[in-house]
Design a protein around this motif. Structure first.
Motif, PDB file in Angstrom:
ATOM      1  N   ALA A  33      12.737  11.311 -13.488  1.00  0.00           N
ATOM      2  CA  ALA A  33      11.908  10.761 -12.435  1.00  0.00           C
ATOM      3  C   ALA A  33      10.774  11.499 -11.719  1.00  0.00           C
ATOM      4  O   ALA A  33      10.561  12.651 -11.955  1.00  0.00           O
ATOM      5  CB  ALA A  33      12.965  10.480 -11.197  1.00  0.00           C
ATOM      6  N   VAL A  34       9.856  10.689 -11.376  1.00  0.00           N
ATOM      7  CA  VAL A  34       8.557  11.265 -10.575  1.00  0.00           C
ATOM      8  C   VAL A  34       8.155  10.667  -9.359  1.00  0.00           C
ATOM      9  O   VAL A  34       8.480   9.070  -9.205  1.00  0.00           O
ATOM     10  CB  VAL A  34       7.206  10.914 -11.679  1.00  0.00           C
ATOM     11  CG1 VAL A  34       7.420  11.831 -12.701  1.00  0.00           C
ATOM     12  CG2 VAL A  34       6.853   9.666 -11.860  1.00  0.00           C
ATOM     13  N   ASN A  35       7.552  11.068  -8.330  1.00  0.00           N
ATOM     14  CA  ASN A  35       7.282  10.646  -7.097  1.00  0.00           C
ATOM     15  C   ASN A  35       5.773  10.492  -7.473  1.00  0.00           C
ATOM     16  O   ASN A  35       5.294  11.391  -7.458  1.00  0.00           O
ATOM     17  CB  ASN A  35       7.549  11.521  -6.014  1.00  0.00           C
ATOM     18  CG  ASN A  35       6.893  10.852  -4.704  1.00  0.00           C
ATOM     19  OD1 ASN A  35       6.599   9.776  -4.698  1.00  0.00           O
ATOM     20  ND2 ASN A  35       6.563  11.947  -3.770  1.00  0.00           N
ATOM     21  N   HIS A  36       5.297   9.027  -7.627  1.00  0.00           N
ATOM     22  CA  HIS A  36       4.011   8.974  -7.814  1.00  0.00           C
ATOM     23  C   HIS A  36       3.127   8.554  -6.860  1.00  0.00           C
ATOM     24  O   HIS A  36       3.524   7.576  -5.982  1.00  0.00           O
ATOM     25  CB  HIS A  36       4.078   7.940  -9.030  1.00  0.00           C
ATOM     26  CG  HIS A  36       2.607   7.066  -9.132  1.00  0.00           C
ATOM     27  ND1 HIS A  36       1.643   8.043  -9.514  1.00  0.00           N
ATOM     28  CD2 HIS A  36       2.065   5.820  -9.385  1.00  0.00           C
ATOM     29  CE1 HIS A  36       0.477   7.266  -9.694  1.00  0.00           C
ATOM     30  NE2 HIS A  36       0.772   5.921  -9.645  1.00  0.00           N
ATOM     31  N   THR A  37       1.945   9.152  -6.491  1.00  0.00           N
ATOM     32  CA  THR A  37       1.216   8.890  -5.369  1.00  0.00           C
ATOM     33  C   THR A  37       0.424   7.605  -5.853  1.00  0.00           C
ATOM     34  O   THR A  37      -0.607   7.636  -6.399  1.00  0.00           O
ATOM     35  CB  THR A  37       0.167  10.051  -5.273  1.00  0.00           C
ATOM     36  OG1 THR A  37       0.803  11.064  -4.959  1.00  0.00           O
ATOM     37  CG2 THR A  37      -0.629   9.630  -4.071  1.00  0.00           C
ATOM     38  N   VAL A  38       1.095   6.449  -5.424  1.00  0.00           N
ATOM     39  CA  VAL A  38       0.551   5.047  -6.127  1.00  0.00           C
ATOM     40  C   VAL A  38      -0.761   4.501  -5.369  1.00  0.00           C
ATOM     41  O   VAL A  38      -1.490   4.006  -6.105  1.00  0.00           O
ATOM     42  CB  VAL A  38       1.759   4.111  -5.771  1.00  0.00           C
ATOM     43  CG1 VAL A  38       2.012   3.946  -4.498  1.00  0.00           C
ATOM     44  CG2 VAL A  38       1.375   2.861  -6.646  1.00  0.00           C
ATOM     45  N   THR A  39      -1.053   5.193  -4.215  1.00  0.00           N
ATOM     46  CA  THR A  39      -2.484   4.901  -3.506  1.00  0.00           C
ATOM     47  C   THR A  39      -3.118   6.129  -3.108  1.00  0.00           C
ATOM     48  O   THR A  39      -2.455   7.005  -2.837  1.00  0.00           O
ATOM     49  CB  THR A  39      -2.128   3.991  -2.217  1.00  0.00           C
ATOM     50  OG1 THR A  39      -1.638   4.679  -1.279  1.00  0.00           O
ATOM     51  CG2 THR A  39      -1.390   2.672  -2.563  1.00  0.00           C
ATOM     52  N   ARG A  40      -4.425   5.905  -3.190  1.00  0.00           N
ATOM     53  CA  ARG A  40      -5.082   7.188  -3.081  1.00  0.00           C
ATOM     54  C   ARG A  40      -5.513   7.508  -1.449  1.00  0.00           C
ATOM     55  O   ARG A  40      -5.503   6.337  -0.692  1.00  0.00           O
ATOM     56  CB  ARG A  40      -6.663   6.891  -3.555  1.00  0.00           C
ATOM     57  CG  ARG A  40      -6.984   6.758  -4.832  1.00  0.00           C
ATOM     58  CD  ARG A  40      -6.598   8.038  -5.576  1.00  0.00           C
ATOM     59  NE  ARG A  40      -6.438   7.894  -7.056  1.00  0.00           N
ATOM     60  CZ  ARG A  40      -6.466   9.072  -7.844  1.00  0.00           C
ATOM     61  NH1 ARG A  40      -6.394  10.391  -7.227  1.00  0.00           N
ATOM     62  NH2 ARG A  40      -6.282   9.007  -8.950  1.00  0.00           N
ATOM     63  N   PRO A  41      -5.277   8.647  -1.029  1.00  0.00           N
ATOM     64  CA  PRO A  41      -5.372   8.758   0.429  1.00  0.00           C
ATOM     65  C   PRO A  41      -6.798   7.929   1.114  1.00  0.00           C
ATOM     66  O   PRO A  41      -7.808   8.021   0.537  1.00  0.00           O
ATOM     67  CB  PRO A  41      -5.592  10.132   0.649  1.00  0.00           C
ATOM     68  CG  PRO A  41      -4.907  10.948  -0.743  1.00  0.00           C
ATOM     69  CD  PRO A  41      -4.959   9.789  -1.699  1.00  0.00           C
ATOM     70  N   TYR A  42      -6.487   7.446   2.112  1.00  0.00           N
ATOM     71  CA  TYR A  42      -7.602   7.097   2.885  1.00  0.00           C
ATOM     72  C   TYR A  42      -7.978   5.542   2.388  1.00  0.00           C
ATOM     73  O   TYR A  42      -8.931   4.935   2.981  1.00  0.00           O
ATOM     74  CB  TYR A  42      -8.824   7.833   3.065  1.00  0.00           C
ATOM     75  CG  TYR A  42      -8.823   9.310   3.456  1.00  0.00           C
ATOM     76  CD1 TYR A  42      -7.695   9.577   4.490  1.00  0.00           C
ATOM     77  CD2 TYR A  42      -9.295  10.222   2.766  1.00  0.00           C
ATOM     78  CE1 TYR A  42      -7.590  10.779   4.896  1.00  0.00           C
ATOM     79  CE2 TYR A  42      -9.075  11.507   3.075  1.00  0.00           C
ATOM     80  CZ  TYR A  42      -8.189  11.914   4.174  1.00  0.00           C
ATOM     81  OH  TYR A  42      -7.836  13.194   4.611  1.00  0.00           O
ATOM     82  N   ALA A  43      -7.148   4.946   1.676  1.00  0.00           N
ATOM     83  CA  ALA A  43      -7.507   3.616   1.063  1.00  0.00           C
ATOM     84  C   ALA A  43      -7.396   2.594   2.174  1.00  0.00           C
ATOM     85  O   ALA A  43      -6.428   2.769   2.936  1.00  0.00           O
ATOM     86  CB  ALA A  43      -6.455   3.412  -0.062  1.00  0.00           C
ATOM     87  N   ASP A  44      -7.947   1.339   2.101  1.00  0.00           N
ATOM     88  CA  ASP A  44      -7.649   0.499   3.236  1.00  0.00           C
ATOM     89  C   ASP A  44      -6.730  -0.244   2.413  1.00  0.00           C
ATOM     90  O   ASP A  44      -6.160  -0.102   1.556  1.00  0.00           O
ATOM     91  CB  ASP A  44      -8.973  -0.435   3.164  1.00  0.00           C
ATOM     92  CG  ASP A  44      -9.506  -1.038   2.153  1.00  0.00           C
ATOM     93  OD1 ASP A  44      -8.757  -1.470   1.113  1.00  0.00           O
ATOM     94  OD2 ASP A  44     -10.769  -1.113   1.894  1.00  0.00           O
ATOM     95  N   THR A  45      -6.145  -1.227   3.269  1.00  0.00           N
ATOM     96  CA  THR A  45      -5.017  -2.227   2.913  1.00  0.00           C
ATOM     97  C   THR A  45      -5.167  -2.853   1.784  1.00  0.00           C
ATOM     98  O   THR A  45      -4.407  -2.935   0.806  1.00  0.00           O
ATOM     99  CB  THR A  45      -4.792  -3.108   4.166  1.00  0.00           C
ATOM    100  OG1 THR A  45      -4.505  -2.443   5.420  1.00  0.00           O
ATOM    101  CG2 THR A  45      -3.354  -4.040   4.000  1.00  0.00           C
ATOM    102  N   VAL A  46      -6.211  -3.557   1.701  1.00  0.00           N
ATOM    103  CA  VAL A  46      -6.465  -4.446   0.315  1.00  0.00           C
ATOM    104  C   VAL A  46      -6.348  -3.382  -0.915  1.00  0.00           C
ATOM    105  O   VAL A  46      -5.875  -3.820  -2.073  1.00  0.00           O
ATOM    106  CB  VAL A  46      -7.699  -5.256   0.483  1.00  0.00           C
ATOM    107  CG1 VAL A  46      -7.973  -5.892  -1.003  1.00  0.00           C
ATOM    108  CG2 VAL A  46      -7.477  -6.280   1.360  1.00  0.00           C
ATOM    109  N   THR A  47      -7.249  -2.331  -0.738  1.00  0.00           N
ATOM    110  CA  THR A  47      -7.482  -1.360  -2.063  1.00  0.00           C
ATOM    111  C   THR A  47      -5.875  -0.889  -2.126  1.00  0.00           C
ATOM    112  O   THR A  47      -5.570  -1.028  -3.520  1.00  0.00           O
ATOM    113  CB  THR A  47      -8.136  -0.501  -1.641  1.00  0.00           C
ATOM    114  OG1 THR A  47      -9.389  -0.731  -1.622  1.00  0.00           O
ATOM    115  CG2 THR A  47      -8.273   0.599  -2.894  1.00  0.00           C
ATOM    116  N   ALA A  48      -5.044  -0.398  -1.236  1.00  0.00           N
ATOM    117  CA  ALA A  48      -3.787   0.019  -1.373  1.00  0.00           C
ATOM    118  C   ALA A  48      -2.816  -1.039  -2.291  1.00  0.00           C
ATOM    119  O   ALA A  48      -2.033  -0.692  -3.144  1.00  0.00           O
ATOM    120  CB  ALA A  48      -3.118   0.454  -0.111  1.00  0.00           C
TER     121      ALA A  48
END
Length: 345
Positions: free
Chosen positions: A46-61
Motif C-alpha cells: 500500500a502507498v499513501n499517494h499525494t493525489v493532488t498538488r499542494p495549493y491546487a484550486d478546487t477544480v484542479t484537485a
C-alpha cells in the motif's frame, strides 16, 4: 520438555519482508507501468499517494483525483483503491497495490465542509491540514509565526474525525500540530518527517512533539530524502539506511516502537530538470539541502523496488522480526483502522 522444538523459527529478511504488509506512508506515484513494476519488485502492498498538488484550486484537485481514480479502474488487475484496512488486506492477499488517496493540503477545500465530504466520497482517507504556509485552518512549518489551529481548523478536524479521514500534520507548524492532537478524538499522524534532535530542520519534529504524538496514539513516518536525514556535522554527506534506522531508534526511545513507520516522501513524477530549477530557489534549497539529482535519496533506497533493504537495515539495527513488521506497515494499519470508518459494501 524440549522448549527448542516449540520456538518459532527465525525468518530470513526475505521471508519476513514477503510476509509483511508493507506500506509507504507518503509518496507521489507515477501513474504508469514502470511504477507498478517498482512496487512489485519492492514487495510494497500500500502507498499513501499525494493525489493532488499542494495549493491546487478546487477544480484542479477534482480533476487530479478523477485522473487517479480512472487509472486505478483501468488497472484493476494490479491496483485497488483503499477505503478501509480490509481493502489493504485484500490487496496483500491478491498481490495488488492498494492506493490511499492522501492530499497534502486543504486549500482546495477551504472551510467548506460539504466539499470535505465530497472529497471523502471520492476516496480521500488521509488529509494534511497545511502545506508549509498559513491557510484558513492553521500555520505551516514555513511560517515564522505559528498561532496554532484556528477556530475553523478545529471545526474541520472534528469533521474529519466524523467522516473517517485521518488527520496529517507533517507540514504543520508545531503549535498547529499540537492543537490538532488536542482537538482530534482519533489519532493524528505525521505521515512523513524525521527527528529534529538528529537533523534540525523546520520539517522535523521535536521530542516534545513526539511525546504528545505517542500519548495520542499517532504514528510518525520516517522519510529517506537525503536533505532530511542529513548529518549536522557533515551536511554534504549522503545518508544511508543506517541513518534512517538512527531516526527510527530516536522515535522508539522517545515514544516506543508502536509509533514509527516508513514514508519515503519520494515523488516519482519529479525530473532532473525540475530538481535543477528547485535548487535555484533559495527557500527550496534550504529545505532539501544541496544534494544533486543522484544523491537526493538515501543510499540503498533509490526507488520503491529497494524496499526490501528497509527490512535488512532494521534487522541489522537490532529490531526483532515482530517490531520490523510493525515498522514496515503494521503501525500504519493500526492507526488507519482507528481513524477510518468501515465502508458499506
Amino acid at each position: 520438555m524440549n522448549t527448542a522444538a516449540t520456538e518459532r523459527p527465525v525468518p530470513s529478511a526475505t521471508e519476513l519482508h514477503a510476509a509483511a504488509t508493507v506500506v509507504d506512508g507518503s509518496t507521489v506515484i507515477e501513474l504508469s507501468d514502470a511504477h507498478l513494476d517498482r512496487i512489485r519488485r519492492g514487495g510494497v502492498t500500500a502507498v499513501n499517494h499525494t493525489v493532488t498538488r499542494p495549493y491546487a484550486d478546487t477544480v484542479t484537485a477534482l480533476r487530479e483525483v478523477n485522473h487517479c481514480r480512472r487509472w486505478i479502474d483501468e488497472h484493476a488487475d494490479d491496483v485497488l483503491l483503499a477505503l478501509t484496512v480490509a481493502d489493504i488486506e485484500r490487496a496483500k492477499t491478491e498481490g495488488k497495490e492498494a492506493v490511499i488517496l492522501g492530499p497534502q493540503d486543504t486549500e482546495m477545500i477551504g472551510v467548506d465542509l460539504d466539499l470535505l465530504g465530497t472529497f471523502h466520497d471520492l476516496g480521500v482517507r488521509i488529509l494534511q491540514l497545511t502545506y508549509q504556509r498559513q491557510n484558513l485552518l492553521g500555520a505551516g512549518c514555513g511560517e515564522e509565526t505559528d498561532s496554532g489551529l484556528t477556530h475553523k481548523g478545529r471545526t474541520f478536524v472534528r469533521a474529519m474525525n466524523e467522516l473517517g479521514i485521518l488527520v496529517d500534520v507533517s507540514h504543520c507548524g508545531e503549535r498547529t500540530g499540537l492543537d490538532a492532537m488536542d482537538t482530534s478524538d482519533k489519532p493524528v499522524v505525521v505521515t512523513h518527517s524525521f527527528c529534529d534532535a538528529l537533523s534540525p530542520h523546520i520539517r522535523a519534529k521535536s521530542d516534545t512533539f513526539l511525546r504528545r504524538l505517542g500519548a495520542q496514539g499517532g504514528v510518525l513516518g520516517i522519510t529517506t530524502l537525503s536533505g532530511f536525514l542529513y548529518y549536522p556535522d557533515a551536511p554534504t554527506r549522503r545518508p544511508d539506511l543506517t541513518r534512517f534506522v538512527e531516526h527510527v531508534n530516536r522515535v522508539v526511545e522517545v515514544i516506543g516502537v508502536d509509533h514509527v513507520a516508513i514514508a519515503t516522501d519520494y515523488d516519482e513524477t519529479w525530473t532532473e530538470a525540475m530538481r535543477a530549477a528547485q535548487l535555484k530557489d533559495k527557500e527550496q534549497q534550504n529545505l532539501l539541502g544541496d544534494f544533486g539529482w543522484n544523491e537526493r535519496r538515501a543510499i540503498g533506497m533509490d526507488d520503491a523496488s529497494q524496499f526490501p533493504n528497509f527490512t535488512e537495515a532494521l534487522l541489522a539495527g537490532g529490531f526483532s522480526p515482530d517490531d520490523v513488521v510493525k515498522i514496515l506497515g503494521g503501525n500504519w494499519l493500526r492507526v488507519y483502522g482507528e481513524a477510518w470508518k468501515p465502508t458499506a459494501r
